[in-house]
Design a protein around this motif. Structure first.
Motif, PDB file in Angstrom:
ATOM      1  N   ASN A  36       2.213   2.090  -3.180  1.00 51.80           N
ATOM      2  CA  ASN A  36       1.149   2.359  -4.143  1.00 51.80           C
ATOM      3  C   ASN A  36       0.997   1.232  -5.176  1.00 51.80           C
ATOM      4  O   ASN A  36       0.640   1.478  -6.323  1.00 51.80           O
ATOM      5  N   ILE A  96      -1.348  -1.218  -5.600  1.00 49.42           N
ATOM      6  CA  ILE A  96      -2.686  -1.491  -5.086  1.00 49.42           C
ATOM      7  C   ILE A  96      -3.086  -2.958  -5.244  1.00 49.42           C
ATOM      8  O   ILE A  96      -3.580  -3.567  -4.297  1.00 49.42           O
ATOM      9  N   GLU A 104     -10.236   1.156   1.801  1.00 44.83           N
ATOM     10  CA  GLU A 104      -9.532   2.331   1.273  1.00 44.83           C
ATOM     11  C   GLU A 104      -8.884   2.021  -0.077  1.00 44.83           C
ATOM     12  O   GLU A 104      -8.885   2.860  -0.977  1.00 44.83           O
ATOM     13  N   LEU A 105      -8.349   0.805  -0.211  1.00 49.29           N
ATOM     14  CA  LEU A 105      -7.719   0.438  -1.473  1.00 49.29           C
ATOM     15  C   LEU A 105      -8.733   0.299  -2.599  1.00 49.29           C
ATOM     16  O   LEU A 105      -8.464   0.710  -3.729  1.00 49.29           O
ATOM     17  N   LYS A 107      -9.506   3.708  -3.787  1.00 44.43           N
ATOM     18  CA  LYS A 107      -8.407   4.223  -4.605  1.00 44.43           C
ATOM     19  C   LYS A 107      -8.429   3.626  -5.999  1.00 44.43           C
ATOM     20  O   LYS A 107      -8.112   4.292  -6.986  1.00 44.43           O
ATOM     21  N   LYS A 108      -8.772   2.347  -6.060  1.00 49.72           N
ATOM     22  CA  LYS A 108      -8.705   1.613  -7.331  1.00 49.72           C
ATOM     23  C   LYS A 108      -9.783   2.059  -8.317  1.00 49.72           C
ATOM     24  O   LYS A 108      -9.623   1.923  -9.521  1.00 49.72           O
ATOM     25  N   THR A 141       0.841  -1.200   0.000  1.00 46.15           N
ATOM     26  CA  THR A 141       0.000   0.000   0.000  1.00 46.15           C
ATOM     27  C   THR A 141       0.874   1.247   0.000  1.00 46.15           C
ATOM     28  O   THR A 141       0.639   2.187  -0.775  1.00 46.15           O
TER      29      THR A 141
END
Length: 86
Positions: free
Chosen positions: A46, A48, A80-81, A84-85, A43
């Motif tokens: 970055n 992901i 959270e990931l 982000k994705k 993470t």
């Protein structure tokens, strides 16, 4: 310590070593912890997809050993990931 110092390459080496040792002694709690630490390091880098992969392994292992409280931070990180994705 390496992770906190943002030395992620060294942290990854340490966490993968930690995982191998946990696998060797079949310590399921430590295996789950190692997967979580590797996921957190990915993470921070970055990466992901790799982070999601390892965090899902941590989640599965925590379910397997009925360590559900340990899944709270894992699920937050996964959420959270996934955001982000998008």
């Amino acid at each position: 310590v390496y992770h906190e110092q943002a030395n992620y390459k060294q942290a990854m080496i340490y966490f993968k070593d930690y995982l191998q040792n946990a696998l060797n002694v079949k310590d399921l709690t430590e295996i789950a912890s190692a997967y979580n630490n590797i996921g957190s390091t990915f993470t921070a880098l970055n990466k992901i997809d790799s982070a999601i992969y390892y965090l899902q392994l941590a989640r599965q292992k925590n379910i397997e050993i009925n360590n559900l409280p340990a899944n709270a931070p894992v699920l937050i990180n996964l959420g959270e990931l996934f955001v982000k994705k998008r």
